[in-house]
Design a protein around this motif. Structure first.
Motif, short mmCIF file in Angstrom:
data_model
loop_
_atom_site.label_atom_id
_atom_site.label_comp_id
_atom_site.label_asym_id
_atom_site.label_seq_id
_atom_site.Cartn_x
_atom_site.Cartn_y
_atom_site.Cartn_z
N CYS A 1 0.69 -1.16 -0.17
CA CYS A 1 -0.14 0.19 -0.12
C CYS A 1 0.85 1.18 -0.10
O CYS A 1 0.51 2.39 -0.19
CB CYS A 1 -0.99 0.01 1.05
SG CYS A 1 -2.22 -1.05 1.00
N CYS A 2 2.07 1.22 0.35
CA CYS A 2 2.94 2.30 0.44
C CYS A 2 3.79 2.91 -0.66
O CYS A 2 4.43 1.95 -1.50
CB CYS A 2 3.94 1.90 1.61
SG CYS A 2 5.04 3.52 2.44
N THR A 3 3.51 4.20 -1.29
CA THR A 3 3.98 4.76 -2.31
C THR A 3 4.64 6.14 -1.91
O THR A 3 4.76 6.46 -0.95
CB THR A 3 2.49 4.84 -3.50
OG1 THR A 3 1.93 5.84 -2.86
CG2 THR A 3 1.72 3.65 -3.46
N GLU A 4 5.14 6.62 -3.07
CA GLU A 4 6.04 7.75 -2.81
C GLU A 4 4.88 9.02 -2.56
O GLU A 4 5.19 10.11 -2.23
CB GLU A 4 6.70 8.24 -4.22
CG GLU A 4 5.67 8.53 -5.32
CD GLU A 4 6.75 8.64 -6.45
OE1 GLU A 4 5.85 8.96 -7.58
OE2 GLU A 4 7.91 8.43 -6.39
N ASP A 5 3.55 8.74 -2.66
CA ASP A 5 2.59 9.64 -2.15
C ASP A 5 1.84 9.32 -0.98
O ASP A 5 1.15 10.10 -0.38
CB ASP A 5 1.56 9.96 -3.40
CG ASP A 5 2.29 10.29 -4.56
OD1 ASP A 5 2.68 11.53 -4.74
OD2 ASP A 5 2.27 9.54 -5.52
N LEU B 1 3.64 1.87 14.66
CA LEU B 1 3.73 0.61 15.98
C LEU B 1 4.96 -0.39 15.22
O LEU B 1 5.59 -0.98 16.15
CB LEU B 1 2.46 0.13 16.09
CG LEU B 1 1.53 0.84 17.16
CD1 LEU B 1 0.02 0.15 17.06
CD2 LEU B 1 1.99 0.75 18.40
N SER B 2 4.65 -0.63 14.19
CA SER B 2 5.60 -1.72 13.47
C SER B 2 7.17 -1.49 13.59
O SER B 2 8.19 -2.32 13.50
CB SER B 2 5.47 -1.78 12.11
OG SER B 2 5.83 -0.85 11.20
N ASN B 3 7.55 -0.25 13.69
CA ASN B 3 8.98 0.48 14.02
C ASN B 3 9.59 -0.03 12.52
O ASN B 3 10.78 0.16 12.39
CB ASN B 3 9.72 -0.61 14.88
CG ASN B 3 9.08 -0.03 16.28
OD1 ASN B 3 9.10 1.23 16.42
ND2 ASN B 3 8.94 -1.05 17.24
N TYR B 4 8.89 -0.36 11.33
CA TYR B 4 9.68 -0.11 10.02
C TYR B 4 9.82 1.29 9.59
O TYR B 4 8.52 2.00 9.42
CB TYR B 4 8.78 -1.18 9.23
CG TYR B 4 9.14 -2.55 9.26
CD1 TYR B 4 10.06 -3.10 8.93
CD2 TYR B 4 7.84 -3.24 9.91
CE1 TYR B 4 10.24 -4.41 9.14
CE2 TYR B 4 8.33 -4.81 10.19
CZ TYR B 4 9.23 -5.24 9.73
OH TYR B 4 9.30 -6.72 9.93
N HIS B 5 10.91 1.67 9.31
CA HIS B 5 11.12 3.06 8.74
C HIS B 5 10.18 3.62 7.74
O HIS B 5 9.45 4.71 7.56
CB HIS B 5 12.42 3.19 8.59
CG HIS B 5 12.67 4.73 8.06
ND1 HIS B 5 12.61 5.82 8.57
CD2 HIS B 5 12.95 5.21 6.68
CE1 HIS B 5 12.88 6.92 7.80
NE2 HIS B 5 13.14 6.33 6.66
N ASP B 6 9.99 2.60 6.68
CA ASP B 6 9.27 2.87 5.30
C ASP B 6 8.07 2.98 5.71
O ASP B 6 7.16 3.88 4.97
CB ASP B 6 9.59 1.93 4.29
CG ASP B 6 11.04 1.66 3.66
OD1 ASP B 6 11.51 2.81 3.95
OD2 ASP B 6 11.35 0.78 3.15
N LEU B 7 7.30 2.32 6.76
CA LEU B 7 5.95 2.27 6.80
C LEU B 7 5.65 3.58 7.65
O LEU B 7 4.69 4.19 7.48
CB LEU B 7 5.65 1.02 7.70
CG LEU B 7 5.50 0.05 7.00
CD1 LEU B 7 5.08 -1.31 7.63
CD2 LEU B 7 4.89 -0.05 5.74
N ALA B 8 6.58 4.19 8.68
CA ALA B 8 6.50 5.29 9.33
C ALA B 8 6.69 6.40 8.44
O ALA B 8 5.67 7.41 8.45
CB ALA B 8 7.39 5.33 10.52
N ASN B 9 7.40 6.30 7.57
CA ASN B 9 7.57 7.34 6.73
C ASN B 9 6.22 7.57 5.58
O ASN B 9 5.95 8.60 5.10
CB ASN B 9 8.73 7.27 5.83
CG ASN B 9 9.16 8.35 4.96
OD1 ASN B 9 9.27 9.57 5.49
ND2 ASN B 9 9.28 7.98 3.26
N GLY B 10 5.55 6.16 5.48
CA GLY B 10 4.41 6.39 4.63
C GLY B 10 3.41 7.24 5.45
O GLY B 10 2.56 7.86 4.38
N LEU B 11 3.32 7.35 6.56
CA LEU B 11 2.44 8.02 7.23
C LEU B 11 2.64 9.46 6.95
O LEU B 11 1.55 10.49 6.77
CB LEU B 11 2.39 7.81 8.54
CG LEU B 11 1.44 8.84 9.53
CD1 LEU B 11 0.08 8.82 8.98
CD2 LEU B 11 1.52 8.39 10.95
#
Length: 421
Positions: free
Chosen positions: A25-29, A58-68
Motif C-alpha cells: 500500500c505504501c507509495t511515494e505519495d 507501531l511496526s517500527n519499520y522506517h518505510d511504513l512510518a515514513n508512509g504516514l
C-alpha cells in the motif's frame, strides 16, 4: 466468551502477511487504501491512510512510518480553500475528492490526529513546521462546523466513514475524534510554544462533559447537567429505554429529529480508548459485545442490530449509496463484521490488562484476514458477511492489515494513541 485455541503459526503468519500488505500500500505519495484497482480504493485516503499509518508507527519499520508522513503531506498539499482536508487524492490523475454528496468530516479529524501521532513518534520538526498552517486552517473550519458554537460538530448524512449508512447529526464517533483532534492541537501548541492554550483547554473540558452527558443514559436517571438540548435529551431517554433492559452502551447520534439507538462499535471503542468511558461503562459495552458477536468468528459489526427489509429504516437505507447498494442485511455497515474495528478493540482490551480477551479477538482478526477471496488466501477483506462469514467488500484492504499489526503491538504493551488527555 467461548475459548479459542491459539494458533501461534497463525499469529506469526498473520502479522507477516499484514506487514507485506502495508508495504504494498505504501507509495511515494503515501498509503493507498488498497493496492487493488477496485472502485476508488487505489488512492490516498485520509482516514484509511492515518489508520494504516498508526500501524506503521507501531511496526517500527522506517518505510511504513515514513508512509504516514507522505500521506499527511499529500493531504496537506491538496487542502481545500476553506481548510478542508481531502477525503482522498488520486496520485496518478491528480483528482481530489472532498467527499461525495457531502464532505467527509472525519477526514479532517484523522488528519490532525495523524500529524500529532507522527510528530510525537519521530520529533520531525521540519514536518511539523510544514503542516502547522494546514492544521490551523482545519481547526478554524471545524469550529465553523459546530454551526451554533455550542461545542459539538454537526455531521451531514454520508459525512464520515459510515458514508452509506443512516448516520447523521451530532454523531458520537465524530465528537470523539473531535476531542482527540483538539487534544492533539493542544499538545502540539504546548510543544511548540512552551505554554498551554487555556481557551482550548476549556473547550476540551466542555466537549468531554457534553459527550459524557448526552450519549450515555442510565436507567431511571435522566436528570443531569450539560444537556445539549432539553427536548432532544428527553427523546434520548426514550431511545435508551429500548435497549437498556439487558444492555447499555453509548448511543450513536442525535439530530433535530431525535436519537438513534443502534450500537456503533467504533464509537463505543473510541469512548474507552480516549478515556471518556469509566470502568462501569466499559463493562456494560463489553457485555453487549460478548452477547452479539458471532462465536464462530468474533469480529465486531459496524452497527447492530441489522436493518432488514421489513424495518422502518430499510427504505431510506436503500437510497443511501454511492455506486451500488452495499448495505444488504449482514453486509458492509449493516451488520458486516470489520477487522479494522476489531483491531482497535484489541488495543482497548490490552490497555485494560484483559490480555486473554484481547488475544481472542486478535486471533479472530487473523482468521478474517486469512479468508479466501478471488481464489486467493489472505485476502484481507474489507468486511466479513455477518451471517455467512465469507469475505466481502474490497480485496486486500490496508486497514484490515493495520488491525492485525495494531492488535499485535497492543498485546506487547504499545499504545495506539500517544497523545492523551
Amino acid at each position: 466468551m467461548e475459548a479459542v485455541t491459539e494458533d501461534r503459526d497463525l499469529f506469526t503468519q498473520g502479522y507477516e502477511q499484514a506487514v507485506k500488505l502495508l508495504n504494498a500500500c505504501c507509495t511515494e505519495d503515501g498509503f493507498l487504501a488498497s493496492p487493488t484497482a477496485n472502485d476508488n480504493y487505489r488512492r490516498i485516503w485520509a482516514r484509511d491512510g492515518v489508520i494504516i499509518g498508526l500501524a506503521g508507527l507501531l511496526s517500527n519499520y522506517h518505510d511504513l512510518a515514513n508512509g504516514l508522513k507522505l500521506t499527511l503531506e499529500t493531504l496537506a498539499r491538496h487542502q481545500g480553500i476553506h481548510g478542508e482536508i481531502p477525503s482522498n487524492v488520486d496520485p496518478i490523475s491528480g483528482r481530489v475528492s472532498y467527499g461525495g454528496t457531502t464532505g467527509r468530516v472525519d477526514a479532517d479529524l484523522w488528519f490532525i490526529i495523524g500529524c500529532g501521532e507522527y510528530w510525537q513518534a519521530t520529533r520531525d520538526d521540519d514536518f511539523l513546521e510544514r503542516v502547522l498552517p494546514a492544521i490551523e486552517k482545519v481547526r478554524f473550519l471545524l469550529g465553523a462546523w459546530e454551526f451554533n458554537g455550542r461545542g459539538l460538530l454537526y455531521v451531514p448524512q454520508a459525512g464520515d466513514w459510515a458514508d452509506e449508512y443512516l448516520h447523521t447529526g451530532y454523531v458520537l464517533y465524530d465528537q470523539l475524534l473531535y476531542l482527540q483532534a483538539q487534544q492533539t492541537i493542544s499538545y502540539l501548541h504546548a510543544q511548540v510554544h512552551g505554554s498551554s492554550d487555556h481557551v482550548l483547554i476549556e473547550r476540551l473540558s466542555r466537549l468531554r462533559h457534553l459527550i459524557r452527558a448526552n450519549y450515555w443514559f442510565e436507567k431511571d436517571q435522566c436528570e443531569i447537567g450539560d444537556r445539549y438540548h432539553e427536548v432532544l435529551y428527553a427523546k434520548g431517554c426514550e431511545a435508551a429505554k429500548s435497549r437498556m433492559e439487558n444492555f447499555n452502551y453509548w448511543l450513536p447520534s442525535f439530530s433535530p429529529t431525535g436519537y438513534s439507538y443502534r450500537f456503533d462499535a467504533f464509537a463505543n471503542i473510541l469512548a474507552s480508548l480516549f478515556n471518556i468511558a469509566d470502568d462501569d461503562q466499559r463493562h456494560c459495552v463489553d457485555e453487549y459485545i460478548e452477547a452479539h458477536v458471532r462465536p464462530e468468528l468474533p469480529v465486531l459489526p459496524a452497527f447492530q442490530p441489522v436493518i432488514k427489509p421489513l424495518d422502518q429504516d430499510w427504505q431510506e437505507l436503500q437510497m443511501t449509496f454511492s455506486y451500488t447498494f452495499k448495505n444488504k442485511p449482514h453486509e458492509f455497515h449493516n451488520g458486516g463484521l470489520w477487522p479494522m474495528l476489531s483491531g482497535f478493540y484489541v488495543a482497548d482490551l490490552a490497555s485494560r490488562d484483559q490480555q486473554d480477551r484481547a488475544r481472542y479477538y486478535l486471533e479472530a482478526i487473523h482468521r478474517a484476514n486469512q479468508l479466501e477471496m478471488n481464489e486467493q488466501p489472505w485476502s484481507f477483506p474489507e468486511y466479513v458477511h455477518g451471517k455467512l462469514l465469507t469475505a466481502g467488500g474490497t480485496f486486500r484492504q490496508g486497514w484490515s492489515a493495520a488491525a492485525a499489526i495494531i492488535g499485535h503491538h497492543a498485546l506487547q504493551g504499545d499504545k495506539v494513541f500517544h497523545v492523551e488527555a
